[in-house]
Design a protein around this motif. Structure first.
Motif, PDB file in Angstrom:
ATOM      1  N   VAL A 110       0.845  -1.200   0.000  1.00 37.74           N
ATOM      2  CA  VAL A 110       0.000   0.000   0.000  1.00 37.74           C
ATOM      3  C   VAL A 110       0.880   1.249   0.000  1.00 37.74           C
ATOM      4  N   LEU A 111       1.716   1.389   1.047  1.00 42.27           N
ATOM      5  CA  LEU A 111       2.545   2.600   1.132  1.00 42.27           C
ATOM      6  C   LEU A 111       3.534   2.674  -0.039  1.00 42.27           C
ATOM      7  N   GLY A 112       4.095   1.524  -0.410  1.00 42.55           N
ATOM      8  CA  GLY A 112       5.060   1.502  -1.525  1.00 42.55           C
ATOM      9  C   GLY A 112       4.418   1.974  -2.818  1.00 42.55           C
ATOM     10  N   THR A 113       3.235   1.481  -3.113  1.00 39.90           N
ATOM     11  CA  THR A 113       2.544   1.887  -4.347  1.00 39.90           C
ATOM     12  C   THR A 113       2.179   3.371  -4.282  1.00 39.90           C
ATOM     13  N   ALA A 114       1.680   3.811  -3.129  1.00 37.56           N
ATOM     14  CA  ALA A 114       1.305   5.224  -2.985  1.00 37.56           C
ATOM     15  C   ALA A 114       2.535   6.123  -3.128  1.00 37.56           C
ATOM     16  N   THR A 115       3.666   5.679  -2.614  1.00 42.71           N
ATOM     17  CA  THR A 115       4.901   6.476  -2.723  1.00 42.71           C
ATOM     18  C   THR A 115       5.298   6.625  -4.194  1.00 42.71           C
ATOM     19  N   LEU A 116       5.250   5.549  -4.942  1.00 41.95           N
ATOM     20  CA  LEU A 116       5.599   5.612  -6.372  1.00 41.95           C
ATOM     21  C   LEU A 116       4.634   6.537  -7.117  1.00 41.95           C
ATOM     22  N   LEU A 117       3.351   6.417  -6.807  1.00 40.26           N
ATOM     23  CA  LEU A 117       2.349   7.265  -7.473  1.00 40.26           C
ATOM     24  C   LEU A 117       2.609   8.744  -7.186  1.00 40.26           C
ATOM     25  N   GLN A 118       2.881   9.030  -5.904  1.00 37.63           N
ATOM     26  CA  GLN A 118       3.048  10.431  -5.510  1.00 37.63           C
ATOM     27  C   GLN A 118       4.304  11.029  -6.146  1.00 37.63           C
ATOM     28  N   VAL A 119       5.387  10.253  -6.178  1.00 40.00           N
ATOM     29  CA  VAL A 119       6.625  10.781  -6.776  1.00 40.00           C
ATOM     30  C   VAL A 119       6.431  10.940  -8.294  1.00 40.00           C
ATOM     31  N   ALA A 120       5.760   9.987  -8.918  1.00 40.53           N
ATOM     32  CA  ALA A 120       5.485  10.116 -10.360  1.00 40.53           C
ATOM     33  C   ALA A 120       4.669  11.381 -10.610  1.00 40.53           C
ATOM     34  N   LYS A 121       3.682  11.603  -9.794  1.00 32.11           N
ATOM     35  CA  LYS A 121       2.825  12.794  -9.959  1.00 32.11           C
ATOM     36  C   LYS A 121       3.639  14.079  -9.796  1.00 32.11           C
ATOM     37  N   GLU A 122       4.452  14.117  -8.717  1.00 32.62           N
ATOM     38  CA  GLU A 122       5.260  15.331  -8.460  1.00 32.62           C
ATOM     39  C   GLU A 122       6.262  15.564  -9.596  1.00 32.62           C
ATOM     40  N   THR A 123       6.913  14.494 -10.043  1.00 28.29           N
ATOM     41  CA  THR A 123       7.959  14.644 -11.050  1.00 28.29           C
ATOM     42  C   THR A 123       7.359  15.010 -12.400  1.00 28.29           C
ATOM     43  N   TRP A 124       6.244  14.384 -12.723  1.00 27.75           N
ATOM     44  CA  TRP A 124       5.636  14.629 -14.039  1.00 27.75           C
ATOM     45  C   TRP A 124       4.841  15.938 -14.041  1.00 27.75           C
ATOM     46  N   LYS A 125       4.651  16.533 -12.864  1.00 30.19           N
ATOM     47  CA  LYS A 125       4.010  17.850 -12.718  1.00 30.19           C
ATOM     48  C   LYS A 125       2.708  17.974 -13.517  1.00 30.19           C
ATOM     49  N   ASN A 126       1.927  16.920 -13.459  1.00 26.64           N
ATOM     50  CA  ASN A 126       0.641  16.895 -14.156  1.00 26.64           C
ATOM     51  C   ASN A 126       0.754  17.074 -15.662  1.00 26.64           C
ATOM     52  N   ASP A 127       1.974  16.956 -16.206  1.00 24.05           N
ATOM     53  CA  ASP A 127       2.117  16.922 -17.662  1.00 24.05           C
ATOM     54  C   ASP A 127       2.140  15.446 -18.046  1.00 24.05           C
ATOM     55  N   TRP A 128       0.996  14.975 -18.474  1.00 27.10           N
ATOM     56  CA  TRP A 128       0.828  13.525 -18.624  1.00 27.10           C
ATOM     57  C   TRP A 128       1.221  13.017 -20.005  1.00 27.10           C
ATOM     58  N   ASN A 129       1.629  13.926 -20.880  1.00 25.78           N
ATOM     59  CA  ASN A 129       1.943  13.536 -22.240  1.00 25.78           C
ATOM     60  C   ASN A 129       3.058  12.468 -22.279  1.00 25.78           C
ATOM     61  N   GLY A 130       2.766  11.316 -22.858  1.00 25.98           N
ATOM     62  CA  GLY A 130       3.771  10.259 -22.994  1.00 25.98           C
ATOM     63  C   GLY A 130       4.078   9.519 -21.705  1.00 25.98           C
ATOM     64  N   LYS A 131       3.286   9.744 -20.659  1.00 27.12           N
ATOM     65  CA  LYS A 131       3.561   9.097 -19.370  1.00 27.12           C
ATOM     66  C   LYS A 131       2.606   7.910 -19.162  1.00 27.12           C
ATOM     67  N   LEU A 132       3.068   6.957 -18.357  1.00 24.38           N
ATOM     68  CA  LEU A 132       2.202   5.810 -18.023  1.00 24.38           C
ATOM     69  C   LEU A 132       2.620   5.186 -16.696  1.00 24.38           C
ATOM     70  N   PHE A 133       1.639   4.943 -15.854  1.00 19.52           N
ATOM     71  CA  PHE A 133       1.860   4.173 -14.620  1.00 19.52           C
ATOM     72  C   PHE A 133       1.074   2.870 -14.753  1.00 19.52           C
ATOM     73  N   TYR A 134       1.793   1.757 -14.860  1.00 17.34           N
ATOM     74  CA  TYR A 134       1.164   0.441 -15.051  1.00 17.34           C
ATOM     75  C   TYR A 134       1.292  -0.346 -13.743  1.00 17.34           C
ATOM     76  N   HIS A 135       0.165  -0.719 -13.168  1.00 22.03           N
ATOM     77  CA  HIS A 135       0.182  -1.496 -11.928  1.00 22.03           C
ATOM     78  C   HIS A 135      -0.172  -2.959 -12.196  1.00 22.03           C
ATOM     79  N   VAL A 136       0.733  -3.840 -11.789  1.00 24.34           N
ATOM     80  CA  VAL A 136       0.528  -5.283 -11.988  1.00 24.34           C
ATOM     81  C   VAL A 136      -0.125  -5.855 -10.728  1.00 24.34           C
ATOM     82  N   SER A 137      -1.338  -6.368 -10.878  1.00 19.86           N
ATOM     83  CA  SER A 137      -2.062  -6.837  -9.695  1.00 19.86           C
ATOM     84  C   SER A 137      -2.578  -8.268  -9.890  1.00 19.86           C
TER      85      SER A 137
END
Ligand code: NAD
Ligand code: DAU
Length: 358
Positions: A110-137
């Motif tokens: 839970v925390l690990g996935t949320a940490t990755l999501l949050q850092v991806a969001k901060e780094t990508w600065k809501n510029d989603w062009n060409g970005k992808l977060f794929y979660h394997v469940s």
């Protein structure tokens, strides 16, 4: 060094020293020389760099040891490599361990996935062009089916019942929440039970192969009547490749082989194949079967309807189960050194020897 070549994509794969992750990393490194693949893994008991020795010197591959729950480390990694995509597999994955150590599962999954999501969001600065977060469940988020013909579809309501599946369900919800709230481009897949090479011998098939090899008891939980839906791990990796490239953003795809087996029937088949391959008397492995106390809260049956993935993206499993199981047994019998290293703990020295001083 990471930036000396210009790559078409910069992909973070988490958990690439584990069972499924090692197959995914191998496929991406070999298939896409124009992608930079960074494998992030904390090398827990389940992480083993011996799973990927064949690709460790590839130009487009880098290994990073680190923890997905470590916020500042993940931030640094995103800055260092300018990732445009994440394929997230790192997790605590064994149901029995989740029953005895549930907090580890909440932390990593839970925390690990949320940490990755949050850092991806901060780094990508809501510029989603060409970005992808794929979660394997996993299909375990859907709960348990009764015996019969029902199958889990992508519309089945979540009903996780073990600490493992509850933690995976929670991480799935966070991924969808980042898509819904922030418009992050995401895709998810929920897969059935995998089997194949490099699986840690705590899971049913490699554990029983190892035990038969050493003529140790085969602990069958309860009456052995639970049903699982088995898929060859390399077919899972191929499905991840297809979904990564062609999956519709925001969508979920179920992955499975339409291959249900009652545990005891699978175990008997495994015993017969092992007798043949080890040239032991017919029936000698079955004598090792020992019925033990059932797993707490043991889900009765899983079955995946993978028709969305098949129809939309043209994926289908390549191997029939009997052939896949036979190939899998052959792999473990040809790689007894790998099994010995894993069961003795020696595999954990590989990182020190190969990577520590680089
Ligand atoms: P695994 O246990 O073999 O591997 C997990 C990997 O994650 C290991 O290499 C481990 O070192 C790494 N890891 C664990 N905690 C970490 C952390 N905090 N930071 C960085 N790395 C960490 O698991 P698997 O069976 O290969 O499963 C991979 C993924 O696929 C998991 O998300 C699992 O839920 C999912 N899944 C598994 C199956 C299956 O049958 N095995 C089926 C469907 C989905
Ligand atoms: O369905 C996907 C899931 O499959 C993944 O999300 C999990 O990460 C993966 O571990 C797997 O979970 P299971 O609990 O189904 O797998 P496991 O190999 O632990 O057990 C398979 C079945 O065999 C299950 O019904 C329990 C039973 N079993 C397992 C072990 C280890 C036994 O009877 N004896 C055993 O010793």
């Amino acid at each position: 060094m990471e930036h000396s070549k210009s790559y078409d994509r910069h992909i973070l794969i988490t958990g690439g020293a584990g069972f499924i992750g090692s197959h995914v990393v191998r496929l991406f490194v070999n298939q896409y020389p124009n992608y930079q693949i960074v494998n992030l893994d904390n090398l827990t008991y389940a992480g083993n760099l011996e799973n990927i020795t064949d690709i460790e010197t590839a130009d487009n591959y880098t290994f990073e040891k680190g923890d997905i729950t470590d916020l500042s480390f993940i931030q640094t990694l995103f800055q260092k490599y300018s990732f445009d995509s994440v394929i997230h597999l790192a997790a605590e994955s064994h149901v029995d361990r989740s029953i005895t150590e549930p907090l580890e599962f909440i932390k990593t999954n839970v925390l690990g996935t949320a940490t990755l999501l949050q850092v991806a969001k901060e780094t990508w600065k809501n510029d989603w062009n060409g970005k992808l977060f794929y979660h394997v469940s996993t299909d375990e988020v859907y709960g348990s089916l009764s015996l019969g013909k029902d199958m889990f579809t992508e519309e089945t309501a979540y009903d996780p019942r073990s600490p493992y599946s509850a933690s995976k369900a929670s991480s799935d919800h966070f991924v969808r929440a980042y898509s819904h709230t922030y418009k992050m481009p995401i895709v998810l897949s929920n897969c059935s039970n995998n089997y194949g090479s490099y699986q840690f011998p705590e899971k049913l098939i490699p554990l029983f192969i190892n035990n038969i090899l050493h003529e140790k008891p085969l602990p069958v939980y309860g009456a052995g009547l639970n049903v699982r839906d088995w898929l060859w791990v390399e077919d899972h990796a191929k499905a991840i490749d297809v979904i990564f490239h062609k999956g519709r953003l925001g969508e979920t795809y179920n992955i499975g082989g339409h291959n249900e087996w009652q545990n005891i029937a699978l175990i008997r088949l495994l015993c017969r194949l092992m007798d043949e391959k080890l040239k032991r008397d017919n029936g000698s492995s079955e004598k090792l079967i020992t019925y033990v106390k059932d797993r707490a809260g043991h889900d009765l049956r899983y079955a995946i309807d993978a028709s969305k993935l098949e129809k939309e993206l043209g994926w289908k499993p390549s191997l029939q189960f009997e052939e896949g199981l036979s190939k899998t047994i052959d792999w473990y019998l040809e790689n007894t050194k790998w099994l010995e290293n894993v069961t003795s703990g020696n595999y954990q020295k590989y990182y020190e020897a190969q990577y520590q001083n680089r």
